[in-house]
Design a protein around this motif. Structure first.
Motif, PDB file in Angstrom:
ATOM      1  N   UNK A  31       0.835  -1.207   0.000  1.00 28.75           N
ATOM      2  CA  UNK A  31       0.000   0.000   0.000  1.00 28.75           C
ATOM      3  C   UNK A  31       0.866   1.251   0.000  1.00 28.75           C
ATOM      4  N   UNK A  32       1.855   1.286   0.887  1.00 31.37           N
ATOM      5  CA  UNK A  32       2.682   2.491   1.012  1.00 31.37           C
ATOM      6  C   UNK A  32       3.493   2.734  -0.260  1.00 31.37           C
ATOM      7  N   UNK A  33       4.001   1.672  -0.862  1.00 32.43           N
ATOM      8  CA  UNK A  33       4.746   1.858  -2.114  1.00 32.43           C
ATOM      9  C   UNK A  33       3.817   2.387  -3.214  1.00 32.43           C
ATOM     10  N   UNK A  34       2.604   1.820  -3.288  1.00 35.50           N
ATOM     11  CA  UNK A  34       1.638   2.278  -4.290  1.00 35.50           C
ATOM     12  C   UNK A  34       1.276   3.741  -4.062  1.00 35.50           C
ATOM     13  N   UNK A  35       1.081   4.119  -2.812  1.00 31.07           N
ATOM     14  CA  UNK A  35       0.741   5.511  -2.497  1.00 31.07           C
ATOM     15  C   UNK A  35       1.817   6.465  -3.015  1.00 31.07           C
ATOM     16  N   UNK A  36       3.071   6.085  -2.819  1.00 32.48           N
ATOM     17  CA  UNK A  36       4.162   6.938  -3.276  1.00 32.48           C
ATOM     18  C   UNK A  36       4.298   6.907  -4.804  1.00 32.48           C
ATOM     19  N   UNK A  37       4.094   5.741  -5.399  1.00 36.07           N
ATOM     20  CA  UNK A  37       4.197   5.635  -6.854  1.00 36.07           C
ATOM     21  C   UNK A  37       3.171   6.530  -7.552  1.00 36.07           C
ATOM     22  N   UNK A  38       1.986   6.629  -6.969  1.00 37.70           N
ATOM     23  CA  UNK A  38       0.913   7.419  -7.576  1.00 37.70           C
ATOM     24  C   UNK A  38       0.889   8.851  -7.040  1.00 37.70           C
ATOM     25  N   UNK A  39       1.868   9.183  -6.190  1.00 39.12           N
ATOM     26  CA  UNK A  39       1.982  10.532  -5.612  1.00 39.12           C
ATOM     27  C   UNK A  39       0.688  10.947  -4.912  1.00 39.12           C
ATOM     28  N   UNK A  40       0.099  10.002  -4.220  1.00 43.26           N
ATOM     29  CA  UNK A  40      -1.147  10.259  -3.510  1.00 43.26           C
ATOM     30  C   UNK A  40      -0.835  10.717  -2.089  1.00 43.26           C
ATOM     31  N   UNK A  41      -1.283  11.909  -1.684  1.00 42.20           N
ATOM     32  CA  UNK A  41      -0.954  12.393  -0.332  1.00 42.20           C
ATOM     33  C   UNK A  41      -1.426  11.465   0.778  1.00 42.20           C
ATOM     34  N   UNK A  42      -2.699  10.979   0.675  1.00 42.63           N
ATOM     35  CA  UNK A  42      -3.205  10.179   1.777  1.00 42.63           C
ATOM     36  C   UNK A  42      -4.181   9.094   1.346  1.00 42.63           C
ATOM     37  N   UNK A  43      -4.174   8.002   2.104  1.00 40.78           N
ATOM     38  CA  UNK A  43      -5.072   6.866   1.874  1.00 40.78           C
ATOM     39  C   UNK A  43      -5.613   6.357   3.206  1.00 40.78           C
ATOM     40  N   UNK A  44      -6.768   5.716   3.126  1.00 42.54           N
ATOM     41  CA  UNK A  44      -7.269   4.931   4.249  1.00 42.54           C
ATOM     42  C   UNK A  44      -7.743   3.603   3.677  1.00 42.54           C
ATOM     43  N   UNK A  45      -7.333   2.509   4.297  1.00 41.48           N
ATOM     44  CA  UNK A  45      -7.633   1.180   3.767  1.00 41.48           C
ATOM     45  C   UNK A  45      -8.224   0.309   4.865  1.00 41.48           C
ATOM     46  N   UNK A  46      -9.324  -0.354   4.527  1.00 44.85           N
ATOM     47  CA  UNK A  46      -9.949  -1.286   5.460  1.00 44.85           C
ATOM     48  C   UNK A  46     -10.133  -2.647   4.824  1.00 44.85           C
ATOM     49  N   UNK A  47      -9.943  -3.711   5.602  1.00 43.33           N
ATOM     50  CA  UNK A  47     -10.124  -5.070   5.103  1.00 43.33           C
ATOM     51  C   UNK A  47     -10.920  -5.875   6.125  1.00 43.33           C
ATOM     52  N   UNK A  48     -11.915  -6.598   5.618  1.00 43.14           N
ATOM     53  CA  UNK A  48     -12.638  -7.589   6.411  1.00 43.14           C
ATOM     54  C   UNK A  48     -12.328  -8.948   5.796  1.00 43.14           C
ATOM     55  N   UNK A  49     -11.839  -9.859   6.620  1.00 43.95           N
ATOM     56  CA  UNK A  49     -11.428 -11.173   6.125  1.00 43.95           C
ATOM     57  C   UNK A  49     -11.976 -12.246   7.043  1.00 43.95           C
ATOM     58  N   UNK A 373      -2.280 -16.226  -3.409  1.00 44.49           N
ATOM     59  CA  UNK A 373      -1.423 -15.948  -4.569  1.00 44.49           C
ATOM     60  C   UNK A 373      -0.507 -14.782  -4.204  1.00 44.49           C
ATOM     61  N   UNK A 374       0.638 -15.100  -3.681  1.00 45.11           N
ATOM     62  CA  UNK A 374       1.560 -14.050  -3.235  1.00 45.11           C
ATOM     63  C   UNK A 374       2.424 -13.518  -4.361  1.00 45.11           C
ATOM     64  N   UNK A 375       2.610 -14.330  -5.402  1.00 45.17           N
ATOM     65  CA  UNK A 375       3.523 -13.946  -6.485  1.00 45.17           C
ATOM     66  C   UNK A 375       2.760 -13.708  -7.793  1.00 45.17           C
ATOM     67  N   UNK A 376       1.519 -13.206  -7.661  1.00 45.04           N
ATOM     68  CA  UNK A 376       0.728 -12.930  -8.859  1.00 45.04           C
ATOM     69  C   UNK A 376       1.169 -11.635  -9.516  1.00 45.04           C
ATOM     70  N   UNK A 377       0.304 -11.109 -10.355  1.00 44.87           N
ATOM     71  CA  UNK A 377       0.614  -9.875 -11.080  1.00 44.87           C
ATOM     72  C   UNK A 377       0.879  -8.731 -10.105  1.00 44.87           C
ATOM     73  N   UNK A 378       1.785  -7.844 -10.480  1.00 47.26           N
ATOM     74  CA  UNK A 378       2.003  -6.617  -9.706  1.00 47.26           C
ATOM     75  C   UNK A 378       1.028  -5.579 -10.254  1.00 47.26           C
ATOM     76  N   UNK A 379      -0.203  -5.620  -9.727  1.00 49.21           N
ATOM     77  CA  UNK A 379      -1.241  -4.749 -10.257  1.00 49.21           C
ATOM     78  C   UNK A 379      -0.896  -3.281 -10.112  1.00 49.21           C
ATOM     79  N   UNK A 380      -0.165  -2.929  -9.087  1.00 54.56           N
ATOM     80  CA  UNK A 380       0.231  -1.533  -8.924  1.00 54.56           C
ATOM     81  C   UNK A 380       1.070  -1.078 -10.112  1.00 54.56           C
ATOM     82  N   UNK A 381       2.095  -1.836 -10.434  1.00 55.52           N
ATOM     83  CA  UNK A 381       2.962  -1.471 -11.561  1.00 55.52           C
ATOM     84  C   UNK A 381       2.205  -1.525 -12.886  1.00 55.52           C
ATOM     85  N   UNK A 382       1.373  -2.554 -13.046  1.00 55.88           N
ATOM     86  CA  UNK A 382       0.659  -2.738 -14.309  1.00 55.88           C
ATOM     87  C   UNK A 382      -0.366  -1.627 -14.541  1.00 55.88           C
TER      88      UNK A 382
END
Length: 497
Positions: A31-49, A373-382
């Motif tokens: 998440x943090x790498x994606x935030x920086x890659x997209x130059x996004x100032x702030x994010x909030x992320x929630x997950x229910x599993x 699937x830990x080694x799937x597509x890098x959707x952030x980069x793609x």
């Protein structure tokens, strides 16, 4: 033999638990790498599993350069992810026998109508939620105007259909406003009150607000941002209060994880149903086909076999699983909700940069991790590569358009001949005036632009709000009198009064 069997069962159980554990630390780094890659100032992320809230966390800043961290309680505009809430509200009224999905709208709103009498008579409650009711995108009625819900409804009889009833698919918001009016008529409560009392309060969503105006009391709020000429800067919030049932809710990721858990748990709260089983099933059942042009660019990479729309939900297949999701976008702020019921996972993302499409990347990455699937597509980069390419293509098309400018031409009339009031029955009034020697078009607080002569009687309008795309303005002269007769702004014609 019995001990060997028990040993095998222990190994099997251990393997299952190894498969279902969600790698939160690795995902947080993603998440943090994606935030920086997209130059996004702030994010909030929630997950229910698997029924548990395993993440409700902020990343980055509420306002660029402020040093104020986003946290799980920071509120954002959730925009069109509101739509599923409005559909759930209607489902509750269906459960109570006060309305049916296939009731004609005019049964509950006798004064409702658009320009086509057939659609007026045949449009059903279900059609209000599926984007195939014949109405085109009429967002100009609310976006940047000061029209309230009642005033927007009064203009609906002026809207000509864009296609035959259920004969096309155009995403729009006005139908959800109509749904909100039905909810008010049959329940006796305004939509803003109904959604608060029937969803927010039972779910314990105590930091959720039915519209922007109500949210202004909340100090812990995100600031919207936009990239203008390659530089990320703060902008002002856009309000969707005029069409509140379509996208006006403000909330935080801690509350939205409660909503996620509610949807994944068949609309239950503490074991108690807020929707009957049939209504829950109808809420998530595919209702209309979404063609390629109406879907998201991400589909070019995720390659779904089918894309549909339910009641407030986009749907597709992903790695053989059913996915329900929806995005939300207002100027400078984004949201996405994604559910994969077969893996019992839901994710919600809020961001404070306009159309930062890392939201899609985080959703698909979370689904991959839930499936082991830990080694799937890098959707952030793609997706970053995809959307960078789309922006470049759009910029290239714009340059091709600008290159067609004809030099050495003059407008048919002097500037002062174009001044005055221009009016469209549906879209209201625009004042044309001269300020500091240049033409200006002004309508309320939002539509304020400076007109630059382009060629002949065509002008390019630059909005005062720099994050808005320029508009093309065509000034029109009466063929008989030779006087100014009207103007067209991006295809909408206004008569000179």
């Amino acid at each position: 033999m019995r001990s060997f069997t028990s040993f095998c069962l222990l190994l099997s159980t251990a393997a299952i638990f190894a498969q279902v554990s969600f790698p939160l630390p690795a995902f947080e780094q993603y998440i943090e790498k994606a935030r920086q890659d997209w130059q996004t100032p702030g994010l909030a992320v929630g997950i229910v599993y698997k029924g548990e809230i395993i993440m409700a966390k902020g990343f980055g800043e509420k306002r660029l350069g402020s040093g104020q961290a986003v946290d799980g309680k920071t509120i954002f505009g959730i925009a069109s992810t509101t739509k599923a809430m409005t559909a759930a509200c209607m489902a509750m009224l269906v459960d109570e026998g006060k309305v049916k999905w296939d009731d004609p709208v005019i049964k509950h709103l006798p004064g409702f109508g658009i320009a086509d009498p057939f659609i007026t008579a045949e449009l059903t409650i279900r059609d209000l939620f599926t984007h195939n009711g014949g109405m085109g995108n009429a967002d100009y009625l609310w976006y940047g105007t000061d029209l309230n819900s009642k005033q927007i409804m009064e203009k609906l009889p002026l809207i000509e259909p864009a296609y035959s009833l259920r004969g096309g698919w155009i995403y729009q918001n006005i139908m959800y406003l109509i749904a909100g009016q039905v909810i008010e008529k049959v329940s006796g409560q305004p939509w803003e009150t109904f959604v608060r009392e029937r969803i927010f309060q039972p779910l314990g969503m105590h930091r959720s607000y039915s519209n922007q105006q109500m949210s202004m009391q909340e100090p812990n709020r995100s600031t919207p941002h936009f990239s203008v000429n390659g530089k990320v800067q703060t902008i002002e919030d856009a309000s969707a209060d005029g069409i509140a049932p379509a996208g006006a809710v403000w909330s935080c990721v801690e509350d939205m994880t409660k909503w996620l858990r509610f949807v994944l748990d068949s609309a239950r709260v503490n074991g108690n149903r807020l929707l009957k089983a049939d209504s829950y099933s109808e809420w998530l059942k595919p209702q209309s086909i979404v063609n390629k042009s109406g879907f998201y660019p991400t589909a070019s990479l995720t390659k779904p076999h089918w894309t549909t729309y339910a009641l407030g939900w986009f749907q597709q297949d992903y790695r053989g699983r059913m996915v329900h999701f929806h995005t939300g976008s207002l100027d400078g702020t984004v949201a996405i909700i994604g559910l994969m019921p077969e893996e019992n996972i839901g994710i919600y993302v809020l961001g404070n940069l306009d159309h930062t499409e890392l939201r899609h990347a985080l959703m698909y990455k979370a689904f991959d991790l839930a499936m082991g699937i830990a080694d799937g597509a890098d959707w952030n980069a793609d997706f970053l590569k995809l959307y960078t390419s789309l922006r470049k293509d759009a910029a290239a098309k714009q340059q091709q358009q600008l290159a067609k400018r004809v030099s050495g031409t003059q407008p048919s009339l002097p500037q002062n001949a174009w001044t005055g009031t221009y009016e469209n029955p549906l879209y209201g009034k625009v004042e044309m005036k001269i300020e500091n020697g240049v033409l200006r078009a002004v309508s309320g607080d939002w539509l304020q632009m400076t007109l630059q002569h382009w060629h002949y009687d065509t002008y390019r309008g630059t909005y005062d709000k720099a994050w808005l795309d320029p508009a093309w303005v065509q000034l029109c002269m009466d063929k008989i009198s030779g006087q100014a007769a009207g103007m067209e702004i991006d295809g909408i014609f206004f008569n000179k009064k």
